[in-house]
Design a protein around this motif. Structure first.
Motif, PDB file in Angstrom:
ATOM      1  N   GLY A  58       6.876  -0.268  -5.231  1.00  0.00           N
ATOM      2  CA  GLY A  58       5.632  -0.509  -5.010  1.00  0.00           C
ATOM      3  C   GLY A  58       5.774  -1.721  -3.802  1.00  0.00           C
ATOM      4  O   GLY A  58       4.743  -2.183  -3.197  1.00  0.00           O
ATOM      5  N   LYS A  67      11.117  -4.037 -16.650  1.00  0.00           N
ATOM      6  CA  LYS A  67       9.664  -4.145 -16.834  1.00  0.00           C
ATOM      7  C   LYS A  67       9.068  -3.622 -18.284  1.00  0.00           C
ATOM      8  O   LYS A  67       8.209  -4.067 -18.717  1.00  0.00           O
ATOM      9  N   THR A 217       7.956   5.064  -7.970  1.00  0.00           N
ATOM     10  CA  THR A 217       8.654   4.804  -9.447  1.00  0.00           C
ATOM     11  C   THR A 217       8.623   5.749 -10.021  1.00  0.00           C
ATOM     12  O   THR A 217       9.485   6.305 -10.847  1.00  0.00           O
TER      13      THR A 217
HETATM   14  C1  LIG Z   1      -1.401  -7.939  -1.711  1.00  0.00           C
HETATM   15  C2  LIG Z   1      -0.640  -6.991  -2.317  1.00  0.00           C
HETATM   16  C3  LIG Z   1      -0.814  -5.363  -2.245  1.00  0.00           C
HETATM   17  C4  LIG Z   1      -0.129  -4.303  -2.997  1.00  0.00           C
HETATM   18  N1  LIG Z   1      -0.551  -3.066  -2.780  1.00  0.00           N
HETATM   19  C5  LIG Z   1       0.203  -2.191  -3.521  1.00  0.00           C
HETATM   20  C6  LIG Z   1      -0.062  -0.912  -3.517  1.00  0.00           C
HETATM   21  O1  LIG Z   1      -0.820  -0.491  -2.566  1.00  0.00           O
HETATM   22  N2  LIG Z   1       0.645   0.029  -4.305  1.00  0.00           N
HETATM   23  C7  LIG Z   1       1.797  -0.636  -5.124  1.00  0.00           C
HETATM   24  O2  LIG Z   1       2.374   0.349  -5.745  1.00  0.00           O
HETATM   25  N3  LIG Z   1       2.011  -1.836  -5.273  1.00  0.00           N
HETATM   26  C8  LIG Z   1       1.278  -2.773  -4.576  1.00  0.00           C
HETATM   27  N4  LIG Z   1       1.714  -4.018  -4.787  1.00  0.00           N
HETATM   28  C9  LIG Z   1       2.641  -4.354  -5.671  1.00  0.00           C
HETATM   29  C10 LIG Z   1       2.006  -4.380  -7.102  1.00  0.00           C
HETATM   30  O3  LIG Z   1       1.422  -5.630  -7.198  1.00  0.00           O
HETATM   31  C11 LIG Z   1       3.044  -4.219  -8.055  1.00  0.00           C
HETATM   32  O4  LIG Z   1       4.151  -4.796  -7.920  1.00  0.00           O
HETATM   33  C12 LIG Z   1       3.553  -2.718  -8.178  1.00  0.00           C
HETATM   34  O5  LIG Z   1       2.521  -1.786  -8.220  1.00  0.00           O
HETATM   35  C13 LIG Z   1       4.709  -2.530  -9.420  1.00  0.00           C
HETATM   36  O6  LIG Z   1       5.064  -1.337  -9.536  1.00  0.00           O
HETATM   37  P1  LIG Z   1       6.551  -1.031  -9.259  1.00  0.00           P
HETATM   38  O7  LIG Z   1       7.322  -1.930 -10.404  1.00  0.00           O
HETATM   39  O8  LIG Z   1       6.688   0.289  -9.692  1.00  0.00           O
HETATM   40  O9  LIG Z   1       6.869  -1.273  -7.686  1.00  0.00           O
HETATM   41  C14 LIG Z   1       0.978  -4.942  -3.936  1.00  0.00           C
HETATM   42  C15 LIG Z   1       1.217  -6.263  -4.025  1.00  0.00           C
HETATM   43  C16 LIG Z   1       0.368  -7.141  -3.216  1.00  0.00           C
HETATM   44  C17 LIG Z   1       0.739  -8.709  -3.570  1.00  0.00           C
END
Ligand SMILES: Cc1cc2nc3c(=O)[nH]c(=O)nc-3n(C[C@H](O)[C@H](O)[C@H](O)COP(=O)(O)O)c2cc1C
Ligand code: SF4
Ligand code: FES
Lengths: 442, 156
Positions: A58, A67, A217
């Motif tokens: 992400g 996590k 993921t």
């Molecule tokens: C401003 C901002 C926008 C985000 N947009 C997304 C998004 O559209 N999709 C996403 O999966 N994670 C996004 N993230 C990251 C999420 O906060 C989160 O880390 C993630 O969904 C965790 O999933 P993962 O550990 O499987 O990567 C964004 C983070 C920030 C700071």
């Protein structure tokens, strides 16, 4: 060109790949069945995912198994537990999750069920960005099919494991992709990120233990369970295992979403996978992983696409959305487009971010249009330094500051030239023209 | 005027997905916009507030946060043109100008005949098939000006 084993998009060409029968024919739900019927204890599923080295897709690259292990022990903490799948995909340049959801919705569903089992969540929400209608419809059809086949709901496949899966439709706000903004939004509120701590595992949806994971993921999980962690580690690099979806957009001959092993050089991806820079032009700059990752100059194109290598090159792997700029494009214009985006999307809770994104957008805009002031470069730099790192509730402020500092670092003279000439020195494809005037912001 | 029985029942069913009813507010706003003329009227906000046990201003606070919700009436067709980076690099500005020319609508406005509302939107996740526009909820990708003529020509 080299060929690589693929699995994420293995089925993509097949007709009807989004239907349950076709998914099952190619081994779909075998991993879920193995976990539930053996049964493999949840802790062992987590251990397998940990050992696989899977990192979140992400944007932050956080280790997934780790996590999951943050979720409290259900013996000691009887609160209901939730999985939230982040399908809000809206980082500029990024369109990989959409490909997975449209082509292989059961893959996501199976992954979500295994993840929910591992963290012992009884409910999973998939937060789908509102504009992704096809994704939503395909996922809903998949959930309905799965429910009818005893794969979702009470006593799945006749075992003790029950899990409800619900889709939730977002409504166009980028900040709801940030995991705590997502949770606020899912609760029916404005998508205002929450201060951390507490982290979602301790207090997430409605104050309960929650794990948030990206679509891609989760999509990896059934493969790891089915084929084993050693198989997964046989692809990629030691620190970034498996394959990833690389979306390559902008000035390339063959833009697209490609499944690749970590560790290929960005040059190989650009030249061999995406057919090179379009129109026979040369590379000027590229973003490795979406608009939040600082752009890199052409000289960095031999960097390898994995988390550590891109970090060493001075940027971030992000969402692996490579955005390519040819030698006739204007980095000030690109910076303005991006700054305008963060200004539009800032939720407004933190003054550094609310004010900072607005100023960045205004200043890049006036430089591009010929109204830049001699001090503007220093002002931009000062603003960006005041916005990051870690000065605000969430990382959107950083996401706006990072590309600003990167463009100043690598293209200072080009910005200075705009200011000195009082115009954009590039004359191609409308770059010097003003955008049509907006009538009333929305 | 309250929401129709059918719509209220549909929203009730949505609320059943969550431990707290309020979570269905955004999905409910979507259903209202889809079925009640493409926008969220003050009346709709009052009706939803009554249904969810909220103040109308709370519903407004939520609806106004999300760019997909239109709080003013829109034309018969809504054309949303992505103006973010991947689309900009491949001609989104020209697409936007062309859309405005064909429809007679200004950016973020409605054509005098009420047929079209044109707006810019941020990245829609169609970056590798840029530039793109969304017409009434359907994506059109890999655009050039000829394709825009074709897509909108059917409607003007
Ligand atoms: C401003 C901002 C926008 C985000 N947009 C997304 C998004 O559209 N999709 C996403 O999966 N994670 C996004 N993230 C990251 C999420 O906060 C989160 O880390 C993630 O969904 C965790 O999933 P993962 O550990 O499987 O990567 C964004 C983070 C920030 C700071
Ligand atoms: S950093 Fe920006 S987007 Fe994030 S909470 Fe603060 S104001 Fe909102
Ligand atoms: S930048 Fe236009 S769809 Fe992503």
């Amino acid at each position: 060109m080299k060929t690589f084993p693929t699995y994420l998009l293995e089925s993509s060409g097949a007709s009807g790949a989004h239907r349950l029968a076709v998914y099952r024919e190619r081994g779909g739900y075998r991993a879920l069945e193995k976990v539930l019927k053996t049964p493999v204890p949840p802790a062992q599923v987590i251990a397998e995912v940990k050992a696989s080295g899977l990192r979140g897709r992400g944007g932050a690259g956080f280790p997934t198994g780790l996590k999951w292990s943050f979720m409290p022990d259900p013996q000691k903490d009887p609160r209901p537990r939730f999985l939230a799948v982040n399908a809000d995909e809206s980082e500029p340049g990024t369109c990989k999750d959409r490909v997975l959801m449209e082509r292989d919705p059961h893959g996501l569903l199976e992954g979500a069920l295994i993840a929910a089992y591992a963290i012992r969540a009884g409910t999973a929400y998939i937060y789908v960005r509102g504009e992704y209608r096809t994704s939503y419809d395909r996922l809903q059809a998949a959930v309905d099919e799965a429910r009818a086949a005893s794969l979702v709901g009470q006593r799945i496949l006749g075992t003790d494991f029950s899990c409800e899966v619900h889709l939730h439709k977002g409504a166009g706000a980028y900040i709801c992709g940030e995991e705590t903004g997502l949770m606020e939004s899912l609760e029916g509120k404005r998508g205002h990120p929450r201060p951390k701590p507490p982290f979602p595992a301790g207090s997430g949806l409605w104050g309960n233990p929650t794990t948030v994971n990206n679509v891609e993921t989760i999509h990896n999980v059934p493969f790891i369970v089915d084929r084993g962690e050693a198989w997964f580690r046989s692809m990629g690099t030691p620190a970034s295992t498996g394959n990833f979806l690389c979306g390559i957009s902008g000035h390339v001959e063959k833009p697209g979403v490609y499944e690749l092993p970590f560790g290929l050089s960005a040059r190989e991806i650009l030249e061999e996978v995406a057919g090179g820079v379009w129109k026979g032009r040369r590379l000027k700059a590229w973003f490795p992983g979406g608009s939040s990752t600082g752009l890199l100059p052409a000289s960095a194109i031999d960097a390898r696409m994995d988390h550590d290598s891109i970090k060493a090159a001075g940027s971030m792997f992000g969402t692996a959305a490579m955005i390519v700029l040819d030698d006739q494009s204007c980095v000030v214009r690109a910076s303005h487009v991006i700054a305008r985006f963060y200004d539009h999307e800032s939720c407004g809770q933190c003054s550094q971010c609310r004010e900072g994104t607005q100023w960045l957008s205004q200043i890049f805009g006036r430089i591009e249009e010929g109204g830049g002031l001699p001090d503007d470069l220093a002002t931009l730099e000062g603003l960006a330094r005041g916005m990051a790192p870690g000065k605000t509730i969430c990382a959107l402020s950083d996401a706006a500051a990072i590309p600003t500092l990167a463009v100043i670092k690598h293209f200072r003279s080009e910005i200075e030239e705009h200011i000195r000439l009082k115009r954009c020195p590039f004359q191609i494809e409308g770059s010097a023209r003003r955008a049509p005037q907006a009538v009333g912001a929305r | 005027m309250a929401l129709s029985k059918e719509l209220a029942a549909e929203i009730e069913a949505l609320a059943g997905k969550y431990p707290q009813r309020r979570a269905a507010l955004i999905p409910a706003l979507h259903r209202c916009q889809e079925t009640l003329g493409g926008w969220i009227s003050p009346q709709t906000m009052e009706d939803l507030a009554a249904l969810f046990g909220l103040e109308p201003v709370e519903v407004f606070g939520v609806a106004s946060f999300y760019p997909m919700f239109h709080l003013k009436p829109v034309g018969e067709h809504v054309v949303s043109v992505c103006h973010n980076i991947s689309c900009d690099l491949r001609g989104a500005r020209e697409v936007l100008e062309h859309v405005c020319r064909i429809t007679g609508a200004p950016v973020h406005g409605t054509s005098p005949d009420g047929r079209f509302t044109v707006e810019t939107v941020e990245c829609q996740g169609a970056c590798t098939s840029a530039p793109m526009l969304d017409l009434d909820g359907v994506y059109h990708e890999d655009l050039d000006l000829g394709k825009v003529d074709e897509i909108l020509g059917r409607l003007v």
